[in-house]
Enzyme design. Structure first.
Site, PDB file in Angstrom:
ATOM      1  N   SER A 165      43.303  86.422 133.512  1.00  0.00           N
ATOM      2  CA  SER A 165      42.367  86.180 132.417  1.00  0.00           C
ATOM      3  C   SER A 165      43.163  86.162 131.116  1.00  0.00           C
ATOM      4  O   SER A 165      44.254  86.761 131.047  1.00  0.00           O
ATOM      5  CB  SER A 165      41.333  87.323 132.376  1.00  0.00           C
ATOM      6  OG  SER A 165      40.814  87.469 131.074  1.00  0.00           O
ATOM      7  N   TYR A 178      38.815  95.676 132.147  1.00  0.00           N
ATOM      8  CA  TYR A 178      39.069  94.381 132.782  1.00  0.00           C
ATOM      9  C   TYR A 178      40.463  93.872 132.406  1.00  0.00           C
ATOM     10  O   TYR A 178      41.191  93.336 133.250  1.00  0.00           O
ATOM     11  CB  TYR A 178      37.975  93.429 132.315  1.00  0.00           C
ATOM     12  CG  TYR A 178      38.032  92.015 132.815  1.00  0.00           C
ATOM     13  CD1 TYR A 178      37.745  91.714 134.142  1.00  0.00           C
ATOM     14  CD2 TYR A 178      38.320  90.957 131.952  1.00  0.00           C
ATOM     15  CE1 TYR A 178      37.758  90.398 134.599  1.00  0.00           C
ATOM     16  CE2 TYR A 178      38.337  89.646 132.390  1.00  0.00           C
ATOM     17  CZ  TYR A 178      38.052  89.365 133.718  1.00  0.00           C
ATOM     18  OH  TYR A 178      38.063  88.057 134.155  1.00  0.00           O
TER      19      TYR A 178
HETATM   20  N1  NAD Z   1      34.259  83.037 134.190  1.00  0.00           N
HETATM   21  C1  NAD Z   1      35.273  83.197 133.342  1.00  0.00           C
HETATM   22  O1  NAD Z   1      35.227  82.822 132.164  1.00  0.00           O
HETATM   23  C2  NAD Z   1      36.544  83.821 133.844  1.00  0.00           C
HETATM   24  C3  NAD Z   1      37.628  83.829 132.987  1.00  0.00           C
HETATM   25  C4  NAD Z   1      38.818  84.388 133.421  1.00  0.00           C
HETATM   26  C5  NAD Z   1      38.920  84.913 134.682  1.00  0.00           C
HETATM   27  N2  NAD Z   1      37.850  84.908 135.516  1.00  0.00           N
HETATM   28  C6  NAD Z   1      38.039  85.475 136.840  1.00  0.00           C
HETATM   29  O2  NAD Z   1      37.824  84.464 137.797  1.00  0.00           O
HETATM   30  C7  NAD Z   1      37.305  85.053 138.991  1.00  0.00           C
HETATM   31  C8  NAD Z   1      35.987  84.378 139.338  1.00  0.00           C
HETATM   32  O3  NAD Z   1      35.106  84.558 138.241  1.00  0.00           O
HETATM   33  P1  NAD Z   1      33.630  83.986 138.203  1.00  0.00           P
HETATM   34  O4  NAD Z   1      33.309  83.658 136.810  1.00  0.00           O
HETATM   35  O5  NAD Z   1      33.465  82.961 139.271  1.00  0.00           O
HETATM   36  O6  NAD Z   1      32.816  85.303 138.566  1.00  0.00           O
HETATM   37  P2  NAD Z   1      31.414  85.438 139.306  1.00  0.00           P
HETATM   38  O7  NAD Z   1      30.828  86.733 138.898  1.00  0.00           O
HETATM   39  O8  NAD Z   1      30.602  84.210 139.143  1.00  0.00           O
HETATM   40  O9  NAD Z   1      31.867  85.524 140.824  1.00  0.00           O
HETATM   41  C9  NAD Z   1      32.509  86.625 141.358  1.00  0.00           C
HETATM   42  C10 NAD Z   1      32.014  86.782 142.782  1.00  0.00           C
HETATM   43  O10 NAD Z   1      32.690  87.883 143.372  1.00  0.00           O
HETATM   44  C11 NAD Z   1      31.758  88.555 144.193  1.00  0.00           C
HETATM   45  N3  NAD Z   1      32.149  89.946 144.374  1.00  0.00           N
HETATM   46  C12 NAD Z   1      32.051  90.955 143.477  1.00  0.00           C
HETATM   47  N4  NAD Z   1      32.490  92.082 144.027  1.00  0.00           N
HETATM   48  C13 NAD Z   1      32.861  91.800 145.300  1.00  0.00           C
HETATM   49  C14 NAD Z   1      33.372  92.562 146.371  1.00  0.00           C
HETATM   50  N5  NAD Z   1      33.607  93.866 146.240  1.00  0.00           N
HETATM   51  N6  NAD Z   1      33.648  91.932 147.532  1.00  0.00           N
HETATM   52  C15 NAD Z   1      33.413  90.612 147.682  1.00  0.00           C
HETATM   53  N7  NAD Z   1      32.925  89.835 146.696  1.00  0.00           N
HETATM   54  C16 NAD Z   1      32.643  90.425 145.532  1.00  0.00           C
HETATM   55  C17 NAD Z   1      30.435  88.486 143.430  1.00  0.00           C
HETATM   56  O11 NAD Z   1      29.347  88.668 144.302  1.00  0.00           O
HETATM   57  C18 NAD Z   1      30.508  87.074 142.858  1.00  0.00           C
HETATM   58  O12 NAD Z   1      29.909  86.156 143.750  1.00  0.00           O
HETATM   59  C19 NAD Z   1      37.138  86.555 138.693  1.00  0.00           C
HETATM   60  O13 NAD Z   1      38.290  87.240 139.115  1.00  0.00           O
HETATM   61  C20 NAD Z   1      37.069  86.589 137.188  1.00  0.00           C
HETATM   62  O14 NAD Z   1      37.489  87.823 136.688  1.00  0.00           O
HETATM   63  C21 NAD Z   1      36.655  84.371 135.118  1.00  0.00           C
END
Ligand code: NAD
Length: 284
Positions: A165, A178
């Site tokens: 991130s 985070y």
């Molecule tokens: N969306 C953003 O702007 C952004 C930016 C930088 C990094 N990220 C990272 O990208 C990745 C995906 O993000 P996203 O936006 O798709 O998030 P999201 O919340 O849409 O999806 C994350 C998924 O992980 C699942 N999850 C949570 N805990 C879990 C567990 N213990 N076991 C199995 N599954 C589990 C949740 O049910 C969810 O479906 C994450 O690591 C997030 O930190 C996202």
């Protein structure tokens, strides 16, 4: 005619070929990893949708199958912090497809308690939430790598992609837990990259994507108002992003495709920003 056909086969560019490769995607019920999983299935890969909730996994699978009639997708319910569930998942995948060629560690995200609320400061941090967010993002990346990584080592090919991130390399105010977790993910990415490279002569690679700000359910209310206009914080993010906007989930597909494919076969330990220029920009 035969000559031309053989010539065409020899010339076929396989740098970006993902057909029939087996990819495990954790957090595939979420916005970014779910979109990546659908994309990979559309490329002819065999995709394991791993998520915590059976209902959400079923919905993601239905979406995968609806997009391409011959999509090869398998749904598995598992928690990325439960080693026994991951081991069962590994065995199920090996029974069905016999190998694993890559892992996207997409499960993760922020938690409100691990963030300093407006008007509060570090001394108000809820330490339990801090631990939970590190558990999910860091340990939830390490454990699947520990369970699925050896299968790739044994199979002689593999690519692991972690999710960092912008808050890992630069400070994003309030987001303390985070950020620490994602900084750990970056370090772990490089550590495992070196370890795997030395053990497999470069056959198993480990990299990370670094998404900028993508609007999702987790951050929508933080960045946008109900009418869709930007909050004060949303405006700060957009100002810091030279592209002047948030990212869209499909804008990560190219980076993921590249890091999984042979096109990146000498690339390991890299952290690839897909952020509209956010981390490159000083803000001035
Ligand atoms: N969306 C953003 O702007 C952004 C930016 C930088 C990094 N990220 C990272 O990208 C990745 C995906 O993000 P996203 O936006 O798709 O998030 P999201 O919340 O849409 O999806 C994350 C998924 O992980 C699942 N999850 C949570 N805990 C879990 C567990 N213990 N076991 C199995 N599954 C589990 C949740 O049910 C969810 O479906 C994450 O690591 C997030 O930190 C996202």
């Amino acid at each position: 005619m035969l000559h031309a056909l053989v010539g065409e086969l020899v010339m076929k560019n396989t740098l970006f070929d993902l057909a029939d490769r087996v990819y495990v995607v954790t957090g595939a019920t979420g916005a970014l990893a779910g979109s990546a999983a659908d994309y990979l299935a559309g490329q002819g890969a065999r995709v394991v949708y791993l998520g915590r909730s059976a209902e959400k996994v079923d919905a993601a699978l239905a979406k995968c199958r609806a997009q391409t009639a011959d999509a090869q997708c398998l749904g598995i319910v598992a928690d990325v912090m439960q080693r026994d569930m991951l081991e069962q998942a590994r065995d199920t995948i090996l029974q069905k497809w016999g190998r694993i060629d890559g892992l996207l560690n997409g499960a993760g995200g922020n938690m409100p308690g691990a963030t300093i609320a407006p008007g509060k400061d570090f001394s108000d941090l809820d330490f339990e939430s801090f631990q939970q967010v590190v558990d999910l993002n860091l340990h939830g990346t390490v454990l699947p790598s520990l369970v699925f990584g050896p299968v790739m080592v044994e199979g002689g090919r593999g690519s692991i992609i972690n999710y960092s991130s912008v808050s890992a390399p630069v400070v994003v105010t309030r987001v303390v837990g985070y950020s620490a977790a994602k900084a750990g993910v970056e370090n772990f990415t490089r550590w495992l990259a070196v370890d795997m490279a030395r053990r497999t002569e470069g056959k198993v690679r480990v990299n990370a994507v670094l998404p900028g700000f993508f609007l999702g359910e987790q951050n929508r209310r933080l960045l946008t108002n109900e009418d869709g206009s930007l909050t004060e914080r949303g405006q700060l993010v957009v100002n810091q992003t030279p592209f002047g906007r948030f990212g869209q989930a499909d804008e990560l597909h190219g980076a993921i495709h590249y890091l999984l494919a042979d096109a990146s076969k000498f690339v390991t330990g890299s952290i690839l920003p897909v952020d509209g220029g956010f981390v490159a920009f000083s803000g001035v």
